[in-house]
Design an enzyme around this catalytic site. Structure first.
Site, PDB file in Angstrom:
ATOM      1  N   SER A 193       0.839  -1.199   0.000  1.00  6.42           N
ATOM      2  CA  SER A 193       0.000   0.000   0.000  1.00  6.42           C
ATOM      3  C   SER A 193       0.872   1.246   0.000  1.00  6.42           C
ATOM      4  O   SER A 193       1.987   1.238   0.543  1.00  6.42           O
ATOM      5  CB  SER A 193      -0.863  -0.013   1.265  1.00  6.42           C
ATOM      6  OG  SER A 193      -1.424   1.253   1.505  1.00  6.42           O
ATOM      7  N   TYR A 201      -2.427  -1.108  10.746  1.00  6.22           N
ATOM      8  CA  TYR A 201      -2.615  -1.722   9.425  1.00  6.22           C
ATOM      9  C   TYR A 201      -1.410  -1.419   8.530  1.00  6.22           C
ATOM     10  O   TYR A 201      -0.820  -2.310   7.927  1.00  6.22           O
ATOM     11  CB  TYR A 201      -3.911  -1.192   8.775  1.00  6.22           C
ATOM     12  CG  TYR A 201      -3.948  -1.423   7.283  1.00  6.22           C
ATOM     13  CD1 TYR A 201      -4.168  -2.694   6.775  1.00  6.22           C
ATOM     14  CD2 TYR A 201      -3.722  -0.377   6.375  1.00  6.22           C
ATOM     15  CE1 TYR A 201      -4.157  -2.922   5.406  1.00  6.22           C
ATOM     16  CE2 TYR A 201      -3.715  -0.594   5.020  1.00  6.22           C
ATOM     17  CZ  TYR A 201      -3.936  -1.871   4.534  1.00  6.22           C
ATOM     18  OH  TYR A 201      -3.917  -2.091   3.187  1.00  6.22           O
ATOM     19  N   LYS A 229       1.912  -3.778   6.730  1.00  5.57           N
ATOM     20  CA  LYS A 229       2.406  -3.786   5.341  1.00  5.57           C
ATOM     21  C   LYS A 229       3.924  -3.549   5.336  1.00  5.57           C
ATOM     22  O   LYS A 229       4.660  -4.177   4.586  1.00  5.57           O
ATOM     23  CB  LYS A 229       1.705  -2.707   4.508  1.00  5.57           C
ATOM     24  CG  LYS A 229       0.214  -2.954   4.297  1.00  5.57           C
ATOM     25  CD  LYS A 229      -0.037  -4.192   3.472  1.00  5.57           C
ATOM     26  CE  LYS A 229      -1.502  -4.476   3.278  1.00  5.57           C
ATOM     27  NZ  LYS A 229      -1.781  -5.793   2.726  1.00  5.57           N
TER      28      LYS A 229
END
Ligand code: NAD
Ligand code: UFG
Length: 339
Positions: free
Chosen positions: A124, A149, A153
């Site tokens: 992302s 979150y 990643k």
């Protein structure tokens, strides 16, 4: 190629499965259906020459993964499975690390055991952190992300880089998505978030179809052209095509390489709302409210590396994104059926 697609029933995974199957690849999906419905499989099958094979299960289940690798002769893996709600990740970080990071580690063990060393991973733009200048370039160092979150990643990117450095037979591609929106042009597939959507486009779509009363726009005092946030929206079908290109490029290259998948330009929240209103044929009710915690004013991709190396170019513009979302939402006001 025969491709294992983890999370292939989800929003980006399902569209990618359609493009993979139509490009002549075979697809095997593993998904625990935590954030998707099995009826998406029929929709994929209706748009493709061969239906995907499907195993319901969790990527943290090593026995299941080993059984899938034994039963199917997998060449490459595209790994979408994971949790993705930024706000929720702040409340339950351990669940996010467990699903995303531990899940990826289990997948990597199973791949190595099966002798499969080619991976395309869903990363992302959030890995660029809060301070990187725009447009974001792959050569920037990854920074601290604004949410657990995002941290998952970054952690996974480091694990994959270390693995490729230690074991040179791996081919690993990190695809850093910007803001995926849009739906399949048939109107039969699209984004189907559970509960109230966190993201802009599905929220607009649910206001349009009458499931939500009005748009809340988080901030109109950003230093942007109209004061609202600016993002690099990318049509999910372009994103899906990018996965097919990355998969094919990865088959001939080793190491670990990151690519931005974005259009390379930014549109504001108001641009997207106006475009959607055009598709709908009427204005949508909206109200400006305060900024949302953790949001950045504006970011978009430097899209040149994916263009030069993978041959990736976005072909679908903002009006196609909103028209396709409206087609999907108006034909399927409540998303996918349960069965
Ligand atoms: P999604 O929730 O629609 O799809 C994810 C799928 O994975 C779902 O079908 C879910 O049931 C499945 N899944 C989740 N945990 C699993 C597990 N432990 N085992 C098996 N299946 C599991 O999400 P999406 O929008 O399609 O995103 C796909 C990937 O792309 C995610 O990794 C996400 O973090 C990443 N990503 C998404 C965006 C975005 O804006 N949508 C942006 C950047 C990155
Ligand atoms: N927005 C609104 N109203 C809404 C929802 C969003 O005004 O109801 C605004 C946000 O404030 C932001 C823009 O619309 O300015 C885009 O917001 P999204 O939630 O759609 O997308 P984000 O850019 O916040 O999030 C995306 C991905 C995440 C990723 C993050 C950072 O969804 O996975 O980019 O890269 F972590």
């Amino acid at each position: 190629m025969k491709v294992l697609v983890t999370g292939g029933c989800g929003y980006i995974g399902s569209h990618t499965c359609v493009q993979l199957l139509n490009a002549g690849h075979e697809v095997v999906i593993v998904d625990n259906l935590f954030n998707s419905k099995p009826s998406v499989l029929k929709r994929i099958a209706a748009l493709t020459p061969e239906p995907p094979r499907f195993y319901k299960g969790d990527i943290r289940d090593r026995e299941l993964l080993d059984a899938v690798f034994r039963a199917e002769k997998i060449d490459s893996v595209i790994h979408f499975a994971g949790l993705k709600a930024v706000g929720e990740s702040v409340r339950i970080p351990l669940t996010y690390y467990d699903n995303n990071v531990y899940g990826t580690i289990q997948l990597l063990h199973a791949m190595r055991e099966a002798g499969v060393h080619r991976l395309v991973f869903s990363s992302s733009a959030t890995v660029y952190g809060e301070l990187a200048p725009v447009p974001y370039k792959e050569e920037y160092p990854v920074s601290r992300a604004s949410s657990p979150y995002g941290q998952t990643k970054i952690a996974i990117e480091y694990i994959l880089k270390d693995l490729a450095a230690a074991e040179p037979d791996w081919s690993i591609i990190l695809l850093r998505y910007f803001n995926p929106v849009g739906a399949h042009p048939s109107g039969t597939m699209g984004e189907d978030p559970q509960g109230i959507p966190n993201n802009l486009m599905p929220y607009i779509a649910q206001v349009a179809v009458g499931r939500l009363p009005e748009m809340l726009i988080y901030g109109n005092d950003y230093p942007t052209k109209d004061g609202t946030g600016v993002r690099d929206f990318i049509h999910v079908m372009d994103l899906a095509d990018g996965h097919v290109l990355a998969l094919e490029w990865g088959a001939g290259n080793s190491g670990c390489r990151a690519f931005n998948l974005g259009a390379g330009k930014g549109y504001s929240v108001m641009d997207l709302l106006h475009s959607f209103s055009k598709a709908l044929g009427r204005e949508l009710p909206y109200r400006f409210v305060g900024r949302r915690a953790g949001d950045l004013a504006a970011f978009w991709a430097d899209a040149s590396l994916a263009r030069e190396v993978l041959g990736f170019e976005t072909r679908r513009g903002i009006d196609e994104m909103t028209a396709d979302v409206w087609r999907w939402q108006s034909v399927n006001p409540n998303g996918y059926p349960d069965e």
